[in-house]
Design a protein around this motif. Structure first.
Motif, PDB file in Angstrom:
ATOM      1  N   ARG A 151       0.808  -1.214   0.000  1.00 12.18           N
ATOM      2  CA  ARG A 151       0.000   0.000   0.000  1.00 12.18           C
ATOM      3  C   ARG A 151       0.840   1.262   0.000  1.00 12.18           C
ATOM      4  O   ARG A 151       0.549   2.226  -0.678  1.00 12.18           O
ATOM      5  N   ASP A 152       1.872   1.269   0.831  1.00  9.37           N
ATOM      6  CA  ASP A 152       2.641   2.498   1.006  1.00  9.37           C
ATOM      7  C   ASP A 152       4.002   2.436   0.349  1.00  9.37           C
ATOM      8  O   ASP A 152       4.892   3.198   0.691  1.00  9.37           O
ATOM      9  N   VAL A 153       4.160   1.522  -0.573  1.00  9.46           N
ATOM     10  CA  VAL A 153       5.446   1.442  -1.273  1.00  9.46           C
ATOM     11  C   VAL A 153       5.389   2.336  -2.499  1.00  9.46           C
ATOM     12  O   VAL A 153       4.470   2.224  -3.307  1.00  9.46           O
ATOM     13  N   PRO A 154       6.340   3.227  -2.656  1.00  7.71           N
ATOM     14  CA  PRO A 154       6.313   4.073  -3.852  1.00  7.71           C
ATOM     15  C   PRO A 154       6.691   3.264  -5.101  1.00  7.71           C
ATOM     16  O   PRO A 154       7.440   2.302  -5.017  1.00  7.71           O
ATOM     17  N   GLY A 155       6.177   3.702  -6.229  1.00  3.78           N
ATOM     18  CA  GLY A 155       6.331   2.947  -7.467  1.00  3.78           C
ATOM     19  C   GLY A 155       7.766   2.637  -7.837  1.00  3.78           C
ATOM     20  O   GLY A 155       8.071   1.585  -8.385  1.00  3.78           O
ATOM     21  N   GLY A 156       8.666   3.555  -7.525  1.00  2.00           N
ATOM     22  CA  GLY A 156      10.054   3.352  -7.880  1.00  2.00           C
ATOM     23  C   GLY A 156      10.688   2.168  -7.185  1.00  2.00           C
ATOM     24  O   GLY A 156      11.680   1.615  -7.652  1.00  2.00           O
ATOM     25  N   ARG A 157      10.093   1.770  -6.079  1.00  2.24           N
ATOM     26  CA  ARG A 157      10.696   0.664  -5.317  1.00  2.24           C
ATOM     27  C   ARG A 157       9.931  -0.635  -5.460  1.00  2.24           C
ATOM     28  O   ARG A 157      10.132  -1.572  -4.702  1.00  2.24           O
ATOM     29  N   MET A 158       9.029  -0.664  -6.421  1.00  2.00           N
ATOM     30  CA  MET A 158       8.242  -1.894  -6.593  1.00  2.00           C
ATOM     31  C   MET A 158       8.913  -2.825  -7.571  1.00  2.00           C
ATOM     32  O   MET A 158       9.581  -2.394  -8.516  1.00  2.00           O
ATOM     33  N   SER A 159       8.651  -4.113  -7.380  1.00  2.00           N
ATOM     34  CA  SER A 159       9.102  -5.078  -8.374  1.00  2.00           C
ATOM     35  C   SER A 159       8.105  -5.075  -9.525  1.00  2.00           C
ATOM     36  O   SER A 159       7.043  -4.472  -9.439  1.00  2.00           O
ATOM     37  N   THR A 160       8.471  -5.767 -10.588  1.00  2.00           N
ATOM     38  CA  THR A 160       7.591  -5.775 -11.756  1.00  2.00           C
ATOM     39  C   THR A 160       6.228  -6.341 -11.417  1.00  2.00           C
ATOM     40  O   THR A 160       5.200  -5.841 -11.857  1.00  2.00           O
ATOM     41  N   GLY A 161       6.236  -7.386 -10.621  1.00  2.00           N
ATOM     42  CA  GLY A 161       4.966  -8.000 -10.245  1.00  2.00           C
ATOM     43  C   GLY A 161       4.081  -7.039  -9.477  1.00  2.00           C
ATOM     44  O   GLY A 161       2.871  -6.937  -9.710  1.00  2.00           O
ATOM     45  N   MET A 162       4.688  -6.318  -8.555  1.00  2.11           N
ATOM     46  CA  MET A 162       3.917  -5.353  -7.795  1.00  2.11           C
ATOM     47  C   MET A 162       3.353  -4.281  -8.701  1.00  2.11           C
ATOM     48  O   MET A 162       2.181  -3.889  -8.590  1.00  2.11           O
ATOM     49  N   LYS A 163       4.197  -3.806  -9.621  1.00  7.87           N
ATOM     50  CA  LYS A 163       3.724  -2.760 -10.539  1.00  7.87           C
ATOM     51  C   LYS A 163       2.542  -3.260 -11.351  1.00  7.87           C
ATOM     52  O   LYS A 163       1.580  -2.527 -11.589  1.00  7.87           O
ATOM     53  N   GLN A 164       2.649  -4.522 -11.732  1.00  9.40           N
ATOM     54  CA  GLN A 164       1.560  -5.081 -12.520  1.00  9.40           C
ATOM     55  C   GLN A 164       0.272  -5.088 -11.727  1.00  9.40           C
ATOM     56  O   GLN A 164      -0.783  -4.740 -12.233  1.00  9.40           O
ATOM     57  N   LYS A 165       0.371  -5.458 -10.472  1.00  8.75           N
ATOM     58  CA  LYS A 165      -0.823  -5.480  -9.629  1.00  8.75           C
ATOM     59  C   LYS A 165      -1.417  -4.085  -9.506  1.00  8.75           C
ATOM     60  O   LYS A 165      -2.636  -3.900  -9.551  1.00  8.75           O
ATOM     61  N   VAL A 166      -0.541  -3.126  -9.310  1.00  9.67           N
ATOM     62  CA  VAL A 166      -1.040  -1.756  -9.178  1.00  9.67           C
ATOM     63  C   VAL A 166      -1.748  -1.342 -10.459  1.00  9.67           C
ATOM     64  O   VAL A 166      -2.812  -0.719 -10.413  1.00  9.67           O
ATOM     65  N   SER A 167      -1.176  -1.719 -11.582  1.00  7.61           N
ATOM     66  CA  SER A 167      -1.815  -1.357 -12.854  1.00  7.61           C
ATOM     67  C   SER A 167      -3.188  -1.995 -12.979  1.00  7.61           C
ATOM     68  O   SER A 167      -4.140  -1.359 -13.425  1.00  7.61           O
ATOM     69  N   ILE A 168      -3.275  -3.244 -12.559  1.00  8.37           N
ATOM     70  CA  ILE A 168      -4.586  -3.900 -12.634  1.00  8.37           C
ATOM     71  C   ILE A 168      -5.563  -3.209 -11.710  1.00  8.37           C
ATOM     72  O   ILE A 168      -6.700  -2.908 -12.089  1.00  8.37           O
ATOM     73  N   ALA A 169      -5.125  -2.967 -10.490  1.00 10.66           N
ATOM     74  CA  ALA A 169      -6.016  -2.312  -9.539  1.00 10.66           C
ATOM     75  C   ALA A 169      -6.479  -0.979 -10.082  1.00 10.66           C
ATOM     76  O   ALA A 169      -7.651  -0.605 -10.000  1.00 10.66           O
ATOM     77  N   ARG A 170      -5.537  -0.278 -10.694  1.00  8.03           N
ATOM     78  CA  ARG A 170      -5.868   1.022 -11.256  1.00  8.03           C
ATOM     79  C   ARG A 170      -6.898   0.869 -12.371  1.00  8.03           C
ATOM     80  O   ARG A 170      -7.814   1.669 -12.493  1.00  8.03           O
ATOM     81  N   ALA A 171      -6.772  -0.197 -13.150  1.00 11.37           N
ATOM     82  CA  ALA A 171      -7.716  -0.391 -14.250  1.00 11.37           C
ATOM     83  C   ALA A 171      -9.071  -0.855 -13.752  1.00 11.37           C
ATOM     84  O   ALA A 171     -10.071  -0.704 -14.446  1.00 11.37           O
ATOM     85  N   LEU A 172      -9.102  -1.433 -12.561  1.00 13.01           N
ATOM     86  CA  LEU A 172     -10.355  -2.005 -12.082  1.00 13.01           C
ATOM     87  C   LEU A 172     -11.083  -1.147 -11.066  1.00 13.01           C
ATOM     88  O   LEU A 172     -12.225  -1.429 -10.728  1.00 13.01           O
TER      89      LEU A 172
END
Lengths: 769, 289
Positions: free
Chosen positions: B131-152
């Motif tokens: 939740r509180d991890v900034p995008g720059g420090r996320m792994s690819t998988g995490m970024k993907q999840k955020v993108s999905i959440a953002r799309a949903l």
């Protein structure tokens, strides 16, 4: 469009930038540290950088007598306002023994100027002061002569006794005063060397002072009061001292420039980051697929950029102001005026608005941050003259200058800081209008970039010059593309610029007619011909050489007559707003004064430009522009190019207006020939009335008696003034209305269409189910 | 739910001429269905999806998403889609929560409405640790999840995925595909582009094969297998592509084979036309629906 989305985007961008350490450094930390550090180092350096004393070699100063010039090997202290300044001049007196050391032949030392040159070139001395051999003696002799002459006068007067009224009798006869020719002392120096120039200045001051003392001594020798030569002193009183505006002159120049520079720089990097940076990082696509409209995105980002622009400017100005106040405040001449500086704060908003929108437009256009950052320098180069010029050349805030973008703003600020708020107040309106207009167009352009797929989604293409040129030639269509049209316009401007300087450099003196013909052919015809042959297949369609309707032709000629009063009014207004340089004015007036053989003038200044310029601007350029932008915008752009192609500002403005009319005629009649007709008739009328006016103002009385009927008509139409002939306002208004009616009459029933439209891509299919 | 008719898109090629990125694309996807776009690089998949998400404007034809026309009602379209592509990155300095909330706000939801929705989403996607991890420090998988959440986050009926598993490791990709399957089961209409055959086999209800801006064939995997007499979809794919290339190079003109099935509304099975029939999609037949 909702304000809500704008606000959401704005808040996010600000928050994002505030989390960026680099941005915070640039905006907040750097200015706070920079200026105190600079002030500190300035202070340190100034310790080292004391003004160096000048080294002077003095030749022939052996026998100088009273009043004394020298004292203990230096200039006499009483010759300086501040006795300490005597130390700034280190003197070396020439003696024959030193000749060898100095590399001078002893016998030449006293009177050969070449000697001084040699010495200066060795840089051992900054300047050489030479007293010619007879100088001291002749000065003495002169003083003796003066004394004797006055003595004689006194004796004569006492011998003759007093007259009947108890007053001394009038002197009879001229008193012969043998004035020996006094050879002048000479200072040798070199302007190529800064120290030498400084030495000269100091020497000059001292010697002038000494000359006054010598003069006073001469008078005293004759028993006259020395004040006879200096009967009064001029007092000075600085008004700024009382009102606290001491440093205003300096700061009113510096601060607006700094405000502009910092607003621009502070806007640019965030803008590039927010637009091109987003493209690079891939977050732009996400944002654009959200419900936020492009306009909302642009406005949200604009707000964020503005905040940073203003913050940068404010922090820098505060920091600089504080440093300046602390460091220089003790120098009364440089103290920044305290309260008037507050004018900078309201000025901050429009300044940062205009630069933020400019920066955003450019950043939106750039495809990467690298490309975006390259655009900063050209932008600075374009802006700095507008900012620096008013300050350097001492331009005044007038209606004319307040209409110039950015320059008007700077001049207004300058006036406000100098404490002239009352006089500057009315100019706020034109400045605001121009600035806000600039913002509006810049924002519109930014939105356009955000809607442009090529800008958003294309990566940088690899560029191959040969292929590109080959493609341009091979794939040329009937009419040129907008880019080619713009390129042609720019080419014309370049050639014009180059030619002006070639003429100036090689001082080509040809008579006016020949000059005009050459200019037209080289500047206008050559580029257009070249580009048409290379890049367009159909000359007829490119140059719109279709046969016009008789309505079009007749209408165009009529319009030229009807719009003459309005054109005259415009020209005079322009000349009032932006007065002509007097020399230029003389030159231009002289040009229209020749009535002996008017035909070459009409050919060269009316017919030839009509053909050439119309082919270029309403032919090639307008046709090309219409392939890309709306017809209305195409007319405006071609008119702008047309205006710019005239070198004199006043002509440029009237040419722009004429360009608008000509473009409209081209659109309405769909042919070039009416434009040529209008242009030729219009130029002829202007020339003709100019010539007539020049003749008539001189000979009005005689003409009036000769042709009373004609003069009565002329009187009805208007009146003569020193600006030339001015039509009555009623005449102008009526003729404008008539012109409007004629234009409507010329308007063809079918809607406006650019010939050559069919070359575009297949239009959007509109399938309705 | 998503329908295109004769969708075309042209670009100016900097090297001369025009590029036809899309040359008459027709397909239809319905709710509760995963429709796959399959094709080699440069086939036009990304262009099609960008047009559907209103990032690009079509040069011709029509695209309708959730009942709204992409060209004339783009704002409505965007409100009803969730778009995810290789290029939809996350912001470096925003935390996962902030990012999803930002887009939720842009979709018109208020913070109060968003909170329960986002809690639910973060739970389901197992994102609570980041939740509180900034995008720059996320792994690819995490970024993907955020993108999905953002799309949903705004619960759109249509989801558009452009090569979503590109660059992901096997486990993360598998999870992602599972999530997509669940979304389909919830009744969402999903358009999905890829060039990986296995994903098509495992996921797609129907698929269209693109090459050089045209659809070579479309239908359910079973239909395609029957039609081409080939069990391995990959073989079908390669065969079609190679044939299309040969025809193109042979004639010097573009002429892909155009056997395709067209599912009309209300029918359960599409009619399959014999290869070589080359029906012109521009004929009036199609307009009956």
């Amino acid at each position: 469009m909702t304000g809500r989305n704008v606000r959401i985007i704005f808040e996010r961008e600000i928050r994002d930038q505030l989390r960026d350490r680099r941005t915070l450094m640039m905006v907040a930390v750097l200015p706070v540290l920079l200026y105190p550090l600079m002030g500190l180092s300035f202070f340190q350096i100034s310790q080292v950088m004391r003004p160096k004393p000048s080294r002077i070699l003095v030749l022939g100063a052996q026998e100088l007598g009273d009043p004394p010039l020298f004292e203990e090997g230096r200039f006499a202290a009483h010759l300086f306002r501040n006795p300490e300044e005597a130390r700034q001049l280190e003197l070396e007196f020439y003696t024959p023994e030193k000749a060898a050391a100095l590399g001078i032949a002893p016998e030449k030392a006293d009177d050969d100027p070449a000697v001084a040159e040699t010495v200066l070139r060795t840089r051992a001395f900054d300047a050489v002061l030479l007293f010619p051999p007879q100088f001291a003696r002749r000065l003495e002799t002169f003083r003796e002569e003066v004394r004797r002459a006055i003595e004689r006068l006194r004796l004569e007067r006492s011998a003759e006794g007093e007259g009947p009224s108890g007053e001394p009798p009038l002197l009879g006869g001229a008193v012969a005063l043998i004035v020996p020719e006094i050879p002048n002392p000479q200072i040798f120096y070199s302007t190529a060397n800064e120290r030498s120039t400084e030495a000269f200045r100091r020497l000059n001051d001292v010697l002038m002072q000494w000359r006054e003392h010598v003069g006073a001594a001469n008078l005293s020798a004759g028993g006259l009061p020395p004040q006879a030569a200096k009967p009064f002193r001029v007092l000075e009183s600085d008004v700024a001292e009382d009102s606290g505006f001491r440093g205003a002159a300096l700061w009113s120049k510096i601060m607006p420039i700094l405000l502009v520079v910092w607003a621009l720089t502070g806007a640019f990097y965030p803008a590039v980051d927010l637009c091109a940076g987003e493209k690079e990082r891939g977050t732009l696509e996400t944002l654009l697929s959200s419900p936020a409209e492009r306009v909302e995105v642009v406005l949200g980002k604009l707000g964020a950029v503005m905040v940073f622009s203003m913050a940068t400017a404010v922090l820098n100005l505060i920091s600089m102001g504080l440093t300046g106040w602390l460091a220089l405040g003790h120098l009364p001449m440089f103290a920044p005026p305290p309260w008037s500086v507050l004018w900078l704060i309201p000025a901050l908003i429009p300044t940062s608005a205009v630069f933020s929108s400019l920066a955003l437009g450019i950043a939106a256009f750039a495809r990467s941050t690298k490309e975006g950052q390259y655009y900063l320098l050209p932008l600075l180069f374009l802006t700095l003259p507008l900012v620096g010029l008013p300050v350097a050349r001492g331009l005044e805030l007038t209606l004319g200058t307040s209409l110039v973008p950015i320059t008007g703003l700077v001049l207004l600020l300058k006036a406000l800081i100098e404490g002239e708020a009352a006089q500057a107040w009315p100019f706020v309106f034109p400045v605001a209008a121009v600035t806000l207009g600039g913002c509006y167009y810049a924002i519109r352009w930014a939105v356009l970039q955000f809607n442009n797929e090529q800008v958003l989604f294309r990566d940088a293409d690899r560029f191959d010059l040969r292929l590109w040129l080959r493609r341009l030639f091979r794939e040329r269509r009937d009419v040129p593309s907008p880019a080619l049209a713009a390129a042609c316009g720019l080419l014309i401007l370049f050639v014009r610029f180059g030619l002006t300087h070639v003429f100036a450099r090689w001082q080509i003196q040809a008579d006016l007619i020949r000059l005009a013909v050459i200019t037209q052919l080289a500047v206008i015809v050559a580029p257009v011909l070249l580009m048409t042959l290379l890049f367009a297949r159909s000359v007829t369609r490119t140059w719109q050489l279709h046969t016009p309707s008789w309505r079009g032709m007749a209408g165009a000629i009529l319009l030229a007559f009807l719009l003459q009063p309005a054109a005259t009014l415009l020209q005079q207004t322009v000349t009032r707003l932006y007065p002509l340089d007097p020399l230029l004015r003389e030159y231009l007036l002289g040009m229209t004064g020749e009535l002996s053989n008017p035909w070459p003038i009409f050919l060269a200044f009316a017919l030839l430009p009509a053909v050439c310029e119309e082919t270029a601007f309403r032919g090639f350029i307008l046709t090309g522009l219409r392939q890309g932008v709306s017809s209305r915008n195409a007319v405006v752009f071609s008119a702008i190019l047309f205006g710019l192609s005239h070198t004199i500002l006043q002509q440029s403005i009237t040419a722009f207006a004429a360009g608008l009319v000509l473009g409209t005629i081209a659109l309405v009649t769909r042919s070039l020939w009416p434009c040529i007709a209008f242009h030729a008739v219009h130029n002829s009328l202007t020339l003709g009335t100019g010539m007539l006016a020049a003749v008539l103002t001189q000979d009005w009385g005689r003409y009036e008696s000769m042709r009373p009927g004609v003069t009565a008509i002329v009187r009805r139409l208007g009146s003569f003034s020193e600006d030339g002939f001015a039509y009555h306002p009623a005449v102008t208004v009526l003729s404008l209305l008539a012109a409007g009616w004629v234009l409507l009459w010329m308007y063809a029933p079918s809607h406006l269409r650019a010939p050559g439209d069919s070359d575009t891509e297949p239009p959007l299919e509109d399938e309705d189910e | 739910m998503v329908k295109t008719k004769n969708l075309t898109k042209y670009y100016d090629d900097p090297r001369g001429g025009t590029v036809r990125a899309l040359d008459g694309i027709d397909f239809e996807a319905r709710p509760g269905e995963i429709f796959g776009l399959l094709g080699p690089n440069g086939a036009g998949k990304t262009t099609t999806l960008r047009i559907l998400s209103t990032l690009l404007r079509p040069s011709g034809g029509r695209a309708v998403v959730a009942g709204f026309d992409c060209l004339r009602q783009p704002a409505q379209v965007r409100r009803n889609i969730g778009f995810m592509s290789v290029n939809t990155a996350v912001y470096d300095r925003m935390t996962a929560w902030e990012m999803v909330e930002y887009f939720g706000l842009l979709y018109g939801w208020t913070r109060e409405q968003l909170r329960p929705r986002m809690e639910h989403l973060f739970d389901r996607l197992k994102m609570n640790e980041i939740r509180d991890v900034p995008g720059g420090r996320m792994s690819t998988g995490m970024k993907q999840k955020v993108s999905i959440a953002r799309a949903l986050v705004h619960d759109p009926p249509v989801l558009i995925f452009d090569e979503p598993t590109s660059g992901l490791d096997v486990l993360v990709a598998r999870n992602l595909l599972q999530t997509i399957r669940e979304l389909r089961d919830q009744g969402k209409c999903i358009i999905f582009s890829t060039h990986i055959m296995r994903e098509v086999e495992k996921l797609c209800d129907r698929v269209a094969i693109l090459c050089r801006g045209r659809i070579l064939t479309q239908g359910t995997p079973d239909e395609l297998r029957r039609h081409f007499g080939e069990d391995d979809l990959e073989e079908i794919f390669f065969r079609l592509i190679t044939e299309a290339e040969l025809v193109r190079n042979g004639d010097g003109r573009e002429q892909g084979e155009r056997p395709h099935s067209h599912r009309r509304r209300g029918e359960t099975e599409g009619t399959v036309e014999a290869p070589g029939a080359a029906p012109n999609p521009r004929t009036k037949e199609m307009r009956k629906s």
